[in-house]
Write a protein that holds these residues in place. Structure first.
Motif, PDB file in Angstrom:
ATOM      1  N   GLU A 114     -12.904   8.482  -5.007  1.00  0.00           N
ATOM      2  CA  GLU A 114     -12.130   9.362  -5.879  1.00  0.00           C
ATOM      3  C   GLU A 114     -10.888   9.887  -5.140  1.00  0.00           C
ATOM      4  O   GLU A 114      -9.785   9.912  -5.682  1.00  0.00           O
ATOM      5  CB  GLU A 114     -13.024  10.538  -6.300  1.00  0.00           C
ATOM      6  CG  GLU A 114     -12.411  11.542  -7.208  1.00  0.00           C
ATOM      7  CD  GLU A 114     -13.415  12.660  -7.482  1.00  0.00           C
ATOM      8  OE1 GLU A 114     -13.050  13.821  -7.228  1.00  0.00           O
ATOM      9  OE2 GLU A 114     -14.532  12.371  -7.928  1.00  0.00           O
ATOM     10  N   ARG A 118      -6.351   8.725  -5.574  1.00  0.00           N
ATOM     11  CA  ARG A 118      -5.293   9.671  -5.915  1.00  0.00           C
ATOM     12  C   ARG A 118      -4.034   9.347  -5.120  1.00  0.00           C
ATOM     13  O   ARG A 118      -4.102   8.866  -4.003  1.00  0.00           O
ATOM     14  CB  ARG A 118      -5.711  11.102  -5.540  1.00  0.00           C
ATOM     15  CG  ARG A 118      -6.638  11.713  -6.520  1.00  0.00           C
ATOM     16  CD  ARG A 118      -6.793  13.175  -6.218  1.00  0.00           C
ATOM     17  NE  ARG A 118      -8.117  13.370  -5.635  1.00  0.00           N
ATOM     18  CZ  ARG A 118      -8.403  14.215  -4.677  1.00  0.00           C
ATOM     19  NH1 ARG A 118      -7.486  14.964  -4.139  1.00  0.00           N
ATOM     20  NH2 ARG A 118      -9.624  14.318  -4.227  1.00  0.00           N
ATOM     21  N   THR A 119      -2.912   9.668  -5.683  1.00  0.00           N
ATOM     22  CA  THR A 119      -1.639   9.509  -4.988  1.00  0.00           C
ATOM     23  C   THR A 119      -1.538  10.569  -3.911  1.00  0.00           C
ATOM     24  O   THR A 119      -1.867  11.731  -4.141  1.00  0.00           O
ATOM     25  CB  THR A 119      -0.466   9.672  -5.970  1.00  0.00           C
ATOM     26  OG1 THR A 119      -0.614   8.708  -7.004  1.00  0.00           O
ATOM     27  CG2 THR A 119       0.861   9.495  -5.276  1.00  0.00           C
TER      28      THR A 119
END
Length: 125
Positions: A114, A118-119
């Motif tokens: 997760e 993400r960026t």
């Protein structure tokens, strides 16, 4: 292949992290001190850096502060310290995430996946 560096002084947790990350497709380097971890960073900058707070030689927060400018990917701090002040210190040092121990392998893998999807957001980048 994505790379990860684990800086964790507990042998069992370090091995668990190596297994979880390898299963997730990472090439993993691991060490048990902040000093050797920073030396490994000089040789190759990983896509993912995991740092224990309570290292025997340099506090993990300091390792993250020194590593932040070099690591373009995610930095995750790991600790049994779960007070809000500890989490805040980790984020202020430059960590993207702060995970508390203990954790189960499956939960850890899911949480890490997760995080890495993400960026990465950095000021000035």
């Amino acid at each position: 292949m994505a790379t990860a560096l684990v800086i964790e002084d507990d042998d069992d947790i370090r091995r668990l992290l190596e297994v979880v990350l390898t299963q997730a497709g990472y090439s993993v380097a691991a060490t048990d001190t902040g000093t050797s971890g920073l030396e490994l960073l000089d040789a190759q900058v990983p896509d993912l850096l995991l740092v224990d707070v309570g290292l025997p030689d340099i506090e993990g927060y300091e390792v993250v502060r020194r590593a932040r400018d070099r690591v373009e990917g995610h930095i995750v701090m790991l600790s049994a310290r779960s007070q809000e002040a500890d989490v805040q210190l980790g984020i202020e040092a430059g960590a993207d995430e702060y995970l508390t121990k203990p954790f189960r392998p499956r939960q850890l893998r899911e949480r890490l996946m997760e995080i890495v999807t993400r960026t990465v957001r950095r000021e000035g980048r």
